[in-house]
Design a protein around this motif. Structure first.
Motif, short mmCIF file in Angstrom:
data_model
loop_
_atom_site.label_atom_id
_atom_site.label_comp_id
_atom_site.label_asym_id
_atom_site.label_seq_id
_atom_site.Cartn_x
_atom_site.Cartn_y
_atom_site.Cartn_z
N UNK A 16 -33.20 36.22 -58.29
CA UNK A 16 -31.91 36.53 -58.93
C UNK A 16 -30.84 36.80 -57.87
N UNK A 17 -31.18 37.56 -56.83
CA UNK A 17 -30.23 37.86 -55.77
C UNK A 17 -29.84 36.59 -55.02
N UNK A 18 -30.80 35.72 -54.73
CA UNK A 18 -30.48 34.46 -54.04
C UNK A 18 -29.56 33.58 -54.89
N UNK A 19 -29.86 33.47 -56.17
CA UNK A 19 -29.00 32.67 -57.06
C UNK A 19 -27.60 33.25 -57.10
N UNK A 20 -27.48 34.57 -57.14
CA UNK A 20 -26.17 35.22 -57.16
C UNK A 20 -25.37 34.87 -55.92
N UNK A 21 -25.99 34.99 -54.73
CA UNK A 21 -25.27 34.70 -53.50
C UNK A 21 -24.95 33.21 -53.34
N UNK A 24 -21.99 32.64 -55.61
CA UNK A 24 -20.82 33.27 -55.00
C UNK A 24 -20.28 32.41 -53.85
N UNK A 25 -21.15 31.89 -53.02
CA UNK A 25 -20.75 31.04 -51.90
C UNK A 25 -20.10 29.75 -52.40
N UNK A 26 -20.71 29.13 -53.40
CA UNK A 26 -20.16 27.89 -53.94
C UNK A 26 -18.79 28.12 -54.58
N UNK A 27 -18.61 29.25 -55.25
CA UNK A 27 -17.31 29.54 -55.87
C UNK A 27 -16.24 29.74 -54.80
N UNK A 28 -16.59 30.36 -53.69
CA UNK A 28 -15.62 30.51 -52.59
C UNK A 28 -15.20 29.15 -52.05
#
Length: 88
Positions: A16-21, A24-28
């Motif tokens: 879950x934490x990896x998917x979140x980051x 987040x990176x892709x959205x940036x």
């Protein structure tokens, strides 16, 4: 019956934490491009609507200039108005 293990819980939390980051990176990376495209599309749409409005106004002005001023038509007199009174 399967029981939950500590290693399974840790794997789920790490996933879950990896998917979140990753999201987040892709959205940036993608957000500025997406916003730029949306602004560009909105600008084009507004420009097209403005052109349509000006074209409609010019057509209306040309039609008014081409048509001679018309006199208002008079309604033909059909008959005489009679006021009836009620008698008690």
């Amino acid at each position: 019956m399967d029981t939950a293990s500590l290693t399974g819980l840790i794997k789920a939390i790490v996933t879950i934490v990896l998917i979140y980051y990753i999201v987040k990176f892709l959205m940036k990376m993608l957000a500025p491009v997406l916003v730029q495209q949306m602004v560009k599309k909105a600008g084009q749409t507004m420009h097209e609507r403005q052109q349509e409005f000006y074209n409609a106004q010019n057509n209306q002005r040309q039609q008014q200039q081409q048509e001679p001023a018309k006199r208002p038509e008079q309604k033909p007199k059909v008959g005489e108005y009679i006021d009836f009174e009620e008698i008690d």
